[in-house]
Design an enzyme around this catalytic site. Structure first.
Site, mmCIF file in Angstrom:
data_model
loop_
_atom_site.group_PDB
_atom_site.id
_atom_site.type_symbol
_atom_site.label_atom_id
_atom_site.label_comp_id
_atom_site.label_asym_id
_atom_site.label_seq_id
_atom_site.Cartn_x
_atom_site.Cartn_y
_atom_site.Cartn_z
ATOM 1 N N ASP A 14 0.805 -1.226 0.000
ATOM 2 C CA ASP A 14 0.000 0.000 0.000
ATOM 3 C C ASP A 14 0.837 1.275 0.000
ATOM 4 O OD1 ASP A 14 0.757 -0.900 2.600
ATOM 5 O OD2 ASP A 14 -0.755 0.366 3.550
ATOM 6 N N GLU A 18 -0.546 -2.086 5.165
ATOM 7 C CA GLU A 18 0.372 -1.994 6.312
ATOM 8 C C GLU A 18 0.200 -0.679 7.050
ATOM 9 O OE1 GLU A 18 3.283 -1.221 9.011
ATOM 10 O OE2 GLU A 18 3.273 -0.031 7.192
HETATM 11 NI NI NI Z 1 6.500 1.155 5.486
#
Ligand code: NI
Length: 394
Positions: free
Chosen positions: A80, A138
């Site tokens: 991401d 994340e």
């Molecule tokens: Ni990172």
């Protein structure tokens, strides 16, 4: 074998650069990595590596099995990007306005694809199984790693260990950083609403002033850090948001506070959250106010398994030379890789990305972040070499 892998990784550079620049041009926010997932899947299709996609929404798990059975090692990348408007004027600048790979997850995904290709081409030498985990989200709670685990990414087969890397602009490309044991902090969000009784600022006796209560609470909560935590357990409690009232002569009904708690010990982490609740509730009660506290569990502490980290660091020293391996300090930042390390032994290491300590020194999460792309060869090659070596049990 090592020279072959080094040669293969070096020859992959143009392809890795192309992959990284494609991902960099098309960043997607946490849990929206649909194009990224499809791009990774297409690359795995080209290679012929079997995989499952759509895990936890936009995640992928792929398996590379050797001819001989043995252990299983997982390699992980996050995919991401961040809600940051890129300010680099480069040909591969983000085309998705306001979204940028400013934390290098394009680099992590590329390195894992590179490692996958090297391992796939050398699968006849694999003693066991490599599991490739491309995860979403994340950067955003509850963390894509926790959702991947819930969706079974660590089952069938259960990996014996997991390794992951992260870009690190403090080291030059060609270098890696390792730290065994405690490495990154836990991170829990704390949301507090203090409910008092509003009124005229000239008549405080007829109000319950949530602003004064909030001021007391903020100061007292810092004493959890200074008086209740073990001095040798790093702990940070920071409030990044306080909101209440509008004008000079009105006491508002309520004040909201938002903060983050970071530490390195799981039992102290729970106790610190309990103390925050206690101090906020007791303070409010003392003045006739009430509190609503929301403290959803965030990312756990990231603990690098001592034995695994010693092994992976050893493989990296063989692969790059001991001069290119540097020690790391503990960090108060957090990483959802920690969810994996709660389940199985993990090793999270750093990939140097600056150029000769002169260029590409900008920290992550900055609109000017960028890397020396030579690092892609180091990342992909070391991941592949570490997986092969681990399975051989050397
Ligand atoms: Ni990172």
């Amino acid at each position: 074998m090592r020279a072959d892998i080094q040669g293969y990784a070096q020859a992959l550079l143009p392809k890795l650069v192309k992959t990284r620049q494609h991902l960099h041009r098309h960043p997607e926010l946490s849990f929206e990595e649909v194009q990224t997932m499809n791009y990774v899947a297409a690359q795995l299709d080209d290679l012929g590596i079997p995989y499952q996609k759509g895990i936890a929404g936009t995640g992928i798990v792929a398996l590379i099995e050797g001819p001989e059975s043995g252990k299983c090692i997982a390699l992980r990348a996050d995919m991401d990007a961040l809600p940051i408007a890129e300010q680099n004027e480069v040909p591969y600048k983000s085309l998705n306005e306001g979204v940028m790979h400013a934390c290098g997850h394009d680099v992590h995904t590329t390195c894992l694809l590179g490692a996958a290709e090297i391992l796939w081409q050398n699968r006849s030498s694999l003693k066991g199984t490599v599991k490739l985990i491309f995860q979403p989200g994340e950067e955003q709670s509850p963390g894509g790693a926790s959702l991947m685990i819930e969706a079974g990414a660590l089952k069938d087969p259960v990996p014996d260990a997991i390794i992951g890397l992260h870009v690190f602009p403090e080291l030059p490309s060609g270098y890696l950083g390792f730290r065994a044991g405690q490495y990154m902090a836990s991170a829990d969000e704390i949301h507090i609403t203090i409910k008092g009784k509003g009124g005229h600022a000239a008549l405080p006796q007829s109000t319950i002033d949530p602003i004064v209560i909030a001021a007391n609470i903020i100061v007292q909560l810092q004493q959890i850090v200074s008086r209740r935590s073990h001095p040798l357990t790093p702990t940070v409690l920071s409030f990044g948001h306080i909101n209440g009232g509008h004008v000079t002569n009105v006491i508002p009904e309520e004040v909201t506070l938002k903060g983050t708690l970071r530490t390195f010990d799981e039992s102290w982490r729970k106790e610190a959250v309990r103390l925050i609740h206690e101090i906020v509730n007791h303070n409010c009660a003392a003045w006739g106010a009430t509190a609503v506290i929301d403290s959803p569990p965030g990312y756990p502490c990231l603990y690098n398994d001592e034995a695994l980290t010693a092994s992976v660091k050893g493989y990296a020293e063989e692969y790059l030379g001991a001069d290119y391996i540097k020690p790391l300090d503990m960090r108060m930042t957090a990483e959802d890789f920690s969810f994996y390390t709660q389940e199985i032994p993990g090793c999270f290491f750093r990939l140097g990305t600056n150029k000769d300590n002169k260029e590409y020194m900008v920290p992550v999460h900055n609109p000017h972040f960028d890397i020396d792309e030579a690092a892609l060869v180091t990342g992909a090659g070391t991941m592949a070499w570490a997986a092969l070596s681990y399975l051989l049990g050397s």
